[in-house]
Design a protein around this motif. Structure first.
Motif, short mmCIF file in Angstrom:
data_model
loop_
_atom_site.label_atom_id
_atom_site.label_comp_id
_atom_site.label_asym_id
_atom_site.label_seq_id
_atom_site.Cartn_x
_atom_site.Cartn_y
_atom_site.Cartn_z
N ALA A 247 -58.45 74.01 36.76
CA ALA A 247 -58.99 74.00 35.39
C ALA A 247 -59.14 75.43 34.90
O ALA A 247 -58.92 76.38 35.66
N GLN A 248 -59.52 75.53 33.65
CA GLN A 248 -59.68 76.86 33.06
C GLN A 248 -61.10 76.98 32.53
O GLN A 248 -61.60 76.05 31.89
N THR A 249 -61.77 78.12 32.82
CA THR A 249 -63.12 78.32 32.26
C THR A 249 -63.24 79.74 31.72
O THR A 249 -62.42 80.61 32.04
N SER A 250 -64.28 79.95 30.94
CA SER A 250 -64.57 81.28 30.42
C SER A 250 -66.05 81.54 30.59
O SER A 250 -66.85 80.64 30.49
N TRP B 278 -61.08 82.52 33.44
CA TRP B 278 -60.79 82.27 34.85
C TRP B 278 -59.95 81.01 35.02
O TRP B 278 -60.08 80.07 34.25
N ILE B 279 -59.13 81.03 36.08
CA ILE B 279 -58.51 79.79 36.50
C ILE B 279 -59.26 79.32 37.73
O ILE B 279 -59.46 80.08 38.68
N ALA C 26 -62.40 80.91 41.85
CA ALA C 26 -62.12 81.38 40.49
C ALA C 26 -61.26 82.63 40.56
O ALA C 26 -61.59 83.58 41.26
N LEU C 27 -60.13 82.60 39.86
CA LEU C 27 -59.24 83.75 39.80
C LEU C 27 -59.19 84.26 38.36
O LEU C 27 -59.14 83.45 37.43
#
Ligand code: ADP
Ligand code: MG
Length: 424
Positions: free
Chosen positions: A347-350, A356-357, A421-422
């Motif tokens: 998923a993708q977050t901020s 972050w991926i 998280a990357l």
């Protein structure tokens, strides 16, 4: 003018009535006097006017000076205030009663409390005495002694406890009168984290050196033991009960070899070879590879993918990232001896630090006790009979080298979720 009984000069005097000629004369005199008086009046008036003018100018000048002085005071006060507000350190000042009078912006950020909420309140009420009275401004007020460069813990408004570096001192006016006390403080969280990281790197470097030597020393005799066990096995009849013992030796050797290999891969300095890749594809490759293994071992574990719709490209060393995903999948499988489902999510977050991926590996296994959760990332921590306790530390090392982080969230009895998280 004297204060005798004579009437003022400018009052027109009527001479006593006599005959006509002296009367005329007296009138003429009076007129002269009248004119003279008027002239003096005018002069006095002019003088007054001049004086008034002068005073006006003077007043204006004083006003201007006052304004300049006020502006200057304002400027200095603003300047000091700006400095105070721009400081990265928190500044808190109390009066003699321990009530807060100054609380700058950094203090707001560090404590999580706003100026409005703390100004005028007592230090004890707002900050509290959890850290011990001797590390507060109250102690400084009571003993007239400041402290410098000390550390303490602070409980923030949100309940989080953070490490603080702080100093306190008395505040005095120009005459040396004590006005209150000040505390200057800094959030040490980041510094502590870096310290911990450096400490870990030092340990790793030392461990690495030792491991390389030990591994070398162990591998040779291990090779010897393995070959002799093989020879021995060959010499034994197929139904010889000693064969079982020989097999135990071979298994032991294989396990020692595994430990040495993981130790080496954990302690070896990481050389990342990153490329922009679609992370989902990398995760999928690892999952597909793991599924072959599951099938071979006939384990009733299913991997369910929860992927994004569109590719998400980030800089990754695919080989090392495969290793991380495989480590997590293996742990998840081992946590579900009866089988089950592993959710593999990308998923993708901020957040405040950027985009972050996020890759999650979620199992429905036995979970991890709270007090053990802290130890997971310690080298050699394992609860498995044949574990090395190096899978998670190695994974974390790889993820951190990518500028990312890995955290665990687990409920004993319910399952565990590892989140990587990357940076995008
Ligand atoms: P190892 O797997 O060799 O024991 P790891 O570093 O991979 O070493 O894991 C360390 C320990 O963390 C394991 O022994 C286990 O107790 C715990 N652990 C890791 N992953 C899980 C999981 N998914 N569920 C439960 N416990 C886990
Ligand atoms: Mg493991």
């Amino acid at each position: 003018m004297t204060s005798d009984a004579r009437p003022p000069e400018h009052v027109l005097q009527m001479p006593p009535p006599t005959d006509a000629a002296p009367l005329e004369e007296a009138f003429a005199d009076s007129f002269v006097l009248f004119n003279e008086t008027t002239r003096r009046y005018m002069e006095a008036y002019k003088q007054l006017e001049e004086q008034f003018e002068y005073l006006n100018v003077k007043l204006e000048e004083t006003n201007r000076e006052l304004r300049i002085s006020l502006e200057e005071k304002d400027r200095v006060s603003n300047y000091l205030n700006n400095i105070l507000e721009s400081m990265s350190g928190g500044v808190l000042v109390t009066d003699l009663d321990g009530n807060i009078t100054v609380f700058n912006r950094a203090a707001e950020a560090i404590t999580g409390r706003s100026q409005d909420e703390v100004l005028g309140k007592s230090y004890e009420e707002v900050i509290g005495l959890d850290a011990g009275r001797q590390s507060t401004v109250l102690h400084t007020l009571e003993t007239s002694k400041g402290v410098s460069s000390k550390e303490k813990d602070l409980k923030r408004a949100d309940g989080r406890t953070i490490p603080l570096g702080f100093s306190t001192s008395l505040v005095r006016d120009a005459e040396g009168q004590i006005l209150g006390a000040a505390e200057v403080f800094n959030d040490l969280t980041e510094m502590k984290r870096l310290e911990e990281q450096v400490r870990r790197m030092h340990t790793l470097a030392a461990l690495g050196e030792m491991a390389a030597t030990v591994a070398h020393e162990i591998r040779n005799p291990l090779g010897g033991i393995a070959s002799f066990a093989n020879l021995l096995e060959r010499d034994l009849e197929t139904d010889d009960p000693s064969r079982r013992l020989v097999r135990k030796i071979t298994e032991g050797v294989a396990r020692l070899n595994r430990i040495v290999s993981s130790l080496l891969s954990y302690t070896r300095p990481l050389n990342l070879n990153t490329h922009p890749v679609d992370l989902m594809q990398t995760v999928e490759e690892a999952a597909a590879f793991f599924e072959i293994d599951l099938e071979r071992k006939q384990q009733a574990v299913e991997i369910r993918r929860l992927f994004l719709e569109t590719p998400c490209v980030c800089q990754v060393d695919t080989e090392q990232f495969h290793q991380v995903i495989l480590n997590l999948l293996l742990n998840a499988t081992q946590a579900m001896p009866e089988g089950g489902t592993i959710e593999l999510e990308v998923a993708q977050t901020s957040d405040a630090d950027g985009d972050w991926i996020v890759t999650r590996v979620r199992d429905t296994g036995m979970g991890i006790d709270e007090e053990l959760q802290e130890k997971l990332f310690t080298p050699f921590f394992t609860t498995k009979e044949d574990g090395t306790g190096l899978g998670l530390v190695t994974s974390r090392k790889i993820i951190e080298a990518h500028g990312g982080n890995i955290v665990v969230d687990s409920t004993p009895g319910d399952g565990t979720c590892f989140t990587i998280a990357l940076p995008l």
